[in-house]
Scaffold this motif. Structure first.
Motif, PDB file in Angstrom:
ATOM      1  N   TRP A 153     -31.703  51.238  27.142  1.00 21.98           N
ATOM      2  CA  TRP A 153     -30.471  50.469  27.373  1.00 21.98           C
ATOM      3  C   TRP A 153     -30.274  49.450  26.258  1.00 21.98           C
ATOM      4  CZ3 TRP A 153     -29.411  45.238  28.312  1.00 21.98           C
ATOM      5  CH2 TRP A 153     -28.104  44.965  28.729  1.00 21.98           C
ATOM      6  N   LYS A 204     -20.983  40.336  22.091  1.00 23.49           N
ATOM      7  CA  LYS A 204     -21.307  39.545  23.298  1.00 23.49           C
ATOM      8  C   LYS A 204     -22.015  38.255  22.902  1.00 23.49           C
ATOM      9  CE  LYS A 204     -22.327  43.334  26.443  1.00 23.49           C
ATOM     10  NZ  LYS A 204     -23.380  43.771  27.367  1.00 23.49           N
ATOM     11  N   ILE A 222     -27.533  33.607  33.699  1.00 30.45           N
ATOM     12  CA  ILE A 222     -27.756  34.342  34.953  1.00 30.45           C
ATOM     13  C   ILE A 222     -27.507  35.828  34.672  1.00 30.45           C
ATOM     14  CG2 ILE A 222     -26.939  34.650  37.322  1.00 30.45           C
ATOM     15  CD1 ILE A 222     -25.996  31.668  37.206  1.00 30.45           C
ATOM     16  N   CYS A 259     -29.820  37.850  32.754  1.00 30.75           N
ATOM     17  CA  CYS A 259     -30.179  37.976  31.324  1.00 30.75           C
ATOM     18  C   CYS A 259     -30.768  39.336  30.981  1.00 30.75           C
ATOM     19  CB  CYS A 259     -31.163  36.881  30.947  1.00 30.75           C
ATOM     20  SG  CYS A 259     -32.692  37.003  31.908  1.00 30.75           S
ATOM     21  N   ASN A 290     -30.786  40.709  25.875  1.00 27.68           N
ATOM     22  CA  ASN A 290     -29.834  41.241  24.901  1.00 27.68           C
ATOM     23  C   ASN A 290     -28.935  40.155  24.297  1.00 27.68           C
ATOM     24  OD1 ASN A 290     -28.234  43.292  23.676  1.00 27.68           O
ATOM     25  ND2 ASN A 290     -26.800  43.205  25.392  1.00 27.68           N
ATOM     26  N   GLN A 339     -32.356  34.038  33.783  1.00 26.66           N
ATOM     27  CA  GLN A 339     -32.714  34.367  35.171  1.00 26.66           C
ATOM     28  C   GLN A 339     -32.197  35.764  35.486  1.00 26.66           C
ATOM     29  OE1 GLN A 339     -30.599  34.817  37.950  1.00 26.66           O
ATOM     30  NE2 GLN A 339     -31.973  34.523  39.676  1.00 26.66           N
ATOM     31  N   ASP A 387     -34.429  41.362  38.153  1.00 27.18           N
ATOM     32  CA  ASP A 387     -35.164  42.549  37.717  1.00 27.18           C
ATOM     33  C   ASP A 387     -36.430  42.124  36.955  1.00 27.18           C
ATOM     34  OD1 ASP A 387     -36.108  44.807  36.422  1.00 27.18           O
ATOM     35  OD2 ASP A 387     -34.121  45.605  35.964  1.00 27.18           O
ATOM     36  N   ALA A 404     -23.689  36.339  32.966  1.00 30.08           N
ATOM     37  CA  ALA A 404     -23.519  37.196  31.799  1.00 30.08           C
ATOM     38  C   ALA A 404     -23.476  38.675  32.157  1.00 30.08           C
ATOM     39  CB  ALA A 404     -24.668  36.906  30.828  1.00 30.08           C
ATOM     40  N   GLY A 405     -22.283  39.167  32.416  1.00 31.54           N
ATOM     41  CA  GLY A 405     -22.140  40.606  32.682  1.00 31.54           C
ATOM     42  C   GLY A 405     -22.744  41.021  34.013  1.00 31.54           C
ATOM     43  N   VAL A 406     -22.651  40.163  35.011  1.00 32.56           N
ATOM     44  CA  VAL A 406     -23.277  40.432  36.311  1.00 32.56           C
ATOM     45  C   VAL A 406     -22.248  40.731  37.402  1.00 32.56           C
ATOM     46  CG1 VAL A 406     -24.809  39.517  38.102  1.00 32.56           C
ATOM     47  CG2 VAL A 406     -25.125  38.798  35.742  1.00 32.56           C
ATOM     48  N   HIS A 419     -21.273  44.033  38.850  1.00 32.05           N
ATOM     49  CA  HIS A 419     -22.305  44.832  39.538  1.00 32.05           C
ATOM     50  C   HIS A 419     -22.462  44.421  41.000  1.00 32.05           C
ATOM     51  CE1 HIS A 419     -23.719  46.983  36.061  1.00 32.05           C
ATOM     52  NE2 HIS A 419     -23.867  45.864  35.389  1.00 32.05           N
ATOM     53  N   VAL A 420     -21.806  43.339  41.400  1.00 31.22           N
ATOM     54  CA  VAL A 420     -22.062  42.825  42.760  1.00 31.22           C
ATOM     55  C   VAL A 420     -20.759  42.628  43.534  1.00 31.22           C
ATOM     56  CG1 VAL A 420     -24.257  41.725  42.124  1.00 31.22           C
ATOM     57  CG2 VAL A 420     -22.152  40.405  41.939  1.00 31.22           C
ATOM     58  N   THR A 425     -21.342  38.242  47.037  1.00 28.59           N
ATOM     59  CA  THR A 425     -22.427  37.881  46.110  1.00 28.59           C
ATOM     60  C   THR A 425     -21.853  37.199  44.874  1.00 28.59           C
ATOM     61  OG1 THR A 425     -23.635  39.814  46.895  1.00 28.59           O
ATOM     62  CG2 THR A 425     -24.459  38.789  44.877  1.00 28.59           C
ATOM     63  N   LEU A 444     -22.818  33.567  43.412  1.00 26.84           N
ATOM     64  CA  LEU A 444     -23.305  33.320  42.043  1.00 26.84           C
ATOM     65  C   LEU A 444     -22.465  32.239  41.362  1.00 26.84           C
ATOM     66  CD1 LEU A 444     -24.099  36.968  40.831  1.00 26.84           C
ATOM     67  CD2 LEU A 444     -25.722  35.130  41.281  1.00 26.84           C
ATOM     68  N   TYR A 469     -18.537  36.638  31.714  1.00 25.82           N
ATOM     69  CA  TYR A 469     -17.802  37.756  31.111  1.00 25.82           C
ATOM     70  C   TYR A 469     -18.189  39.043  31.825  1.00 25.82           C
ATOM     71  CZ  TYR A 469     -22.186  38.457  28.537  1.00 25.82           C
ATOM     72  OH  TYR A 469     -23.503  38.640  28.209  1.00 25.82           O
TER      73      TYR A 469
END
Ligand SMILES: C[S@@+](CC[C@H](N)C(=O)[O-])C[C@H]1O[C@@H](n2cnc3c(N)ncnc32)[C@H](O)[C@@H]1O
Length: 195
Positions: free
Chosen positions: A6, A19, A35, A37, A41, A56, A59, A93-95, A98-99, A103, A107, A124
């Motif tokens: 990835w 980014k 948040i 991270c 990357n 943070q 995973d 950051a790019g989270v 996904h949720v 959630t 956040l 973002y």
């Protein structure tokens, strides 16, 4: 192995440089909390810029890789609720793509709680790919897609619903490399200032 692949894909075609440039463009200086991270990357842009960086993520495996790669930065899997200090810059950051909404709201609220006076909060996320988008955008945007892609106004509404006044929101066309072309997909950026 998946996380190493990835990271390589991010650097090759996933717009790591763009980014990082985006993340730095809102950096007010001082301490940083990133948040989501992952393997670091985007975090790596802060190495040498601050000695107070905390990444943070939930995973653990990704954090092990981040720790090995970036030994001047700190990383944690502690839940945000357990953190008990303030930061000058909080990035989600790019989270959020996904949720789910509940959630995401949590956040954003945690980001506000952890932001010190005058701190900048920034997130973002990839925006939904337009049906008329170019083929590279459709392919790479499709690979990037989380389950909860939202248009920019919905990203902004997460802040408004959390009682955080948004100071700026805009579309950031993310390029694969340092050059402006090829653009791979659009990020929705939301910025807020802690009063
Ligand atoms: C696409 S990666 C983003 C990596 C990096 N920040 C970037 O933008 O390239 C999303 C990360 O969000 C993390 N994540 C998902 N839900 C989370 C949550 N509730 N709290 C913290 N991190 C979360 C995932 O584990 C994953 O590492």
């Amino acid at each position: 192995m998946y996380l190493h692949l990835w990271l390589a894909a991010q650097k090759l075609i996933g717009g790591t440089y763009g980014k990082q440039r985006l993340a730095l463009s809102h950096y007010p200086g001082g301490s940083v909390l990133e948040i989501g991270c992952s393997v670091g990357n985007v975090s790596e842009a802060f190495a040498g810029r601050t000695n107070d960086f905390l990444g943070q993520d939930i995973d653990e495996r990704a954090l092990q890789i981040a720790n090995k790669r970036l030994d001047t930065l700190k990383f944690t899997s502690e839940p945000l609720e357990a953190l008990n200090r303030k930061f000058d810059y909080v990035m989600i950051a790019g989270v959020l793509h996904h949720v789910d909404r509940a959630t995401s709201l949590e956040l954003v609220r945690q980001a506000k709680r952890l932001a010190g006076p005058n701190a900048t909060i920034m997130s973002y996320d990839p925006l939904p790919v337009h049906p008329n988008a170019s083929i590279p955008r459709k392919i790479i945007g499709g690979m990037e897609a989380g389950r909860f892609l939202r248009p920019l106004n919905e990203l902004v509404s997460l802040y408004e619903e959390s009682g955080i006044p948004v100071s700026d929101s805009y579309v950031y066309p993310l390029s694969a490399w340092k050059t402006a072309i090829p653009e791979i997909f659009d990020l929705g950026v939301v910025v807020a200032k802690q009063p």
